[in-house]
Write a protein that holds these residues in place. Sequence first.
Motif, short mmCIF file in Angstrom:
data_model
loop_
_atom_site.label_atom_id
_atom_site.label_comp_id
_atom_site.label_asym_id
_atom_site.label_seq_id
_atom_site.Cartn_x
_atom_site.Cartn_y
_atom_site.Cartn_z
N ARG A 107 0.83 -1.21 0.00
CA ARG A 107 0.00 0.00 0.00
C ARG A 107 0.87 1.26 0.00
O ARG A 107 2.01 1.25 0.46
CB ARG A 107 -0.88 0.01 1.26
N PRO B 15 -7.53 -12.77 1.74
CA PRO B 15 -8.29 -11.52 1.58
C PRO B 15 -7.40 -10.28 1.46
O PRO B 15 -7.71 -9.37 0.68
CB PRO B 15 -9.15 -11.46 2.85
N VAL B 16 -6.29 -10.22 2.19
CA VAL B 16 -5.41 -9.04 2.13
C VAL B 16 -4.80 -8.93 0.74
O VAL B 16 -4.82 -7.86 0.11
CB VAL B 16 -4.29 -9.14 3.22
N ARG C 202 -7.59 -8.40 -2.07
CA ARG C 202 -8.12 -7.03 -2.12
C ARG C 202 -7.09 -6.09 -2.75
O ARG C 202 -7.43 -5.22 -3.55
CB ARG C 202 -8.46 -6.55 -0.70
N ILE D 297 -9.43 -3.40 -4.27
CA ILE D 297 -10.72 -3.26 -3.58
C ILE D 297 -10.45 -2.74 -2.17
O ILE D 297 -9.70 -3.35 -1.41
CB ILE D 297 -11.46 -4.62 -3.50
N SER D 298 -11.08 -1.60 -1.84
CA SER D 298 -10.83 -1.02 -0.52
C SER D 298 -11.65 -1.73 0.54
O SER D 298 -12.70 -2.33 0.26
CB SER D 298 -11.20 0.48 -0.53
N ASP D 299 -11.16 -1.68 1.79
CA ASP D 299 -11.87 -2.27 2.92
C ASP D 299 -12.55 -1.14 3.68
O ASP D 299 -11.87 -0.20 4.14
CB ASP D 299 -10.85 -2.99 3.82
N GLU D 300 -13.86 -1.22 3.81
CA GLU D 300 -14.59 -0.11 4.43
C GLU D 300 -14.23 0.09 5.89
O GLU D 300 -14.40 1.16 6.45
CB GLU D 300 -16.10 -0.35 4.29
N LYS D 301 -13.71 -0.98 6.52
CA LYS D 301 -13.34 -0.85 7.94
C LYS D 301 -11.99 -0.16 8.13
O LYS D 301 -11.62 0.24 9.21
CB LYS D 301 -13.27 -2.25 8.58
N GLU D 302 -11.24 -0.06 7.05
CA GLU D 302 -9.89 0.48 7.15
C GLU D 302 -9.81 1.86 6.51
O GLU D 302 -10.51 2.11 5.51
CB GLU D 302 -8.91 -0.44 6.39
N THR E 297 -8.26 4.26 4.05
CA THR E 297 -7.53 3.93 2.82
C THR E 297 -6.76 5.13 2.26
O THR E 297 -6.39 5.14 1.12
CB THR E 297 -8.51 3.43 1.74
#
Lengths: 259, 248
Positions: free
Chosen positions: B35, B231-232, B235, B240-245, B247
């Motif tokens: 990232r 998943p990591v 994504r 694909i972004s993670d809504e819990k994280e 970004t």
Amino acid sequence: MTEVPTNLIQRLLSGLGRFSLMVAEVVRSLTTQRLSGRDLVDQLHFIGVKSQMVVLVTGAFTGMVLCAQTYFQFHKVKMDTATLAVVSVSMCGELGPVLTALMVAGRVGASMAAQLGTMRVTEQIDALRTLATHPIDYLVVPRVVATMIAVPLLTAESITVGILAAYLVGVHLLQIDPGYSLVNMQRFTDHRDVLMGFIKSFIFGGIIATTGCYKGIHCGQGAEGVGHATTEAVVYASIAILISNFFLTLLLTRLLALI
Amino acid sequence: MIEVRQLRKRFGDQQVLDGVDLTIEKDESLVIIGRSGGGKSVLLKHIVGLTPPDSGQVLVDGQDIAHLNERALLAVRRKFGMLFQSAALFDSLTVEENIAFVLSRERNHTPEEISRRVAEALEMVEMPGVQKKKPAELSGGMRKRVGLARAIIYRPEVVFYDEPTTGLDPVVSDSIDKLIVRVCERLKVTTVVITHDMRSMQAVGRRVAMLHHGRIYTSGTPVELMASTDPVVSRFVRGISDEKEHTF
């Protein structure tokens, strides 16, 4: 309440430490690495040749105003012919080296900090390091050596122009007797005054270049960092010149009295 | 050839590298992905010796360079060539002077030899005839090519690329990827590329290592990573972004 001064002292000490390490690396480089003649000539041209106008104007007008002010006071006690002697001694030992150094600090010190600071924020200094080149060898040493050569020469020029301008103002404008003035000037201006000016300007050259380079190499990020570095290079070099001038005067007066 | 052991680096409150272990074999083509702000460039700067670590080792041909002083590091860096994200060309010098920088300072090359090698390097990066231009006159892609010519002219053993396609349009990015592959094949150099461009990863990499939360999370071939069900990894490679994280 105690955190602020502690942080300030920590920052000051770490800054002094980094500055000392840089100066030590400059000395090491001078004694172990070959200085590039082309880099030195480039810097001498930038520092020496391109500072002509500012140094000539400073020297001339300082000599002229000093002559006028001294004359106005001395005329009251009928000591007109001592005017140029005062100008000569002041220009050689104090005003010539200090004012030249301050002007060069404004022009050259600021430029060094801005150039090196920009190189730092655009990763050019890191690029130098990956190209197996020590930034001190390539960027700092030529600038320090060139400034320590150029500032004494510029000072000599400034003093000469200042005294000549003072002579013209004194003799042609204020009607001081030229013969007695020249005799007094030669009587009171000692070779020690000239030597003091030369030694001071050599040291001031070192102060200007090391401060400018240090501030550039260690500048903060972005345009703001470069801006701060440039301002601080001029301010710190000017303050260091003024403070060291006082101590150098005391020290050199004692030392030069021995010769 | 290069081995990174338990490398740790903290900037203020942020633990950027938290025990990185990585081995780079001779002649391999490794891509490090991760990232933005995840520490890829910081890791690269540690490998090249531009930044000292808080702890850990960076072994280059068995020598730990992590705590060498700057002068000792200069000799080690002679093995490396590096293309910076911004190309980092010296803006006061011409293209020719930039590329010839190392050779000119070695003092044992004639001007004719230097000119010939500069022309060869420019030929390799497909930029002939720009010797007299200043970096300011070049486009982003051209600057990267000149930066690469500067990095390879002295025949390094390893060439590092820090986000070589960032800021370039897809066509220029593709041409830079092809250039990296060609340089790697022609010069037989070890290639290490930092990127978050998945097209670039697939075009350039033979092996891919993913940096995540300050550690090498996984490694494998580009095909393996693209097909990963983790998943990591999944994504990231699919963007694909993670809504819990956060970004950003």
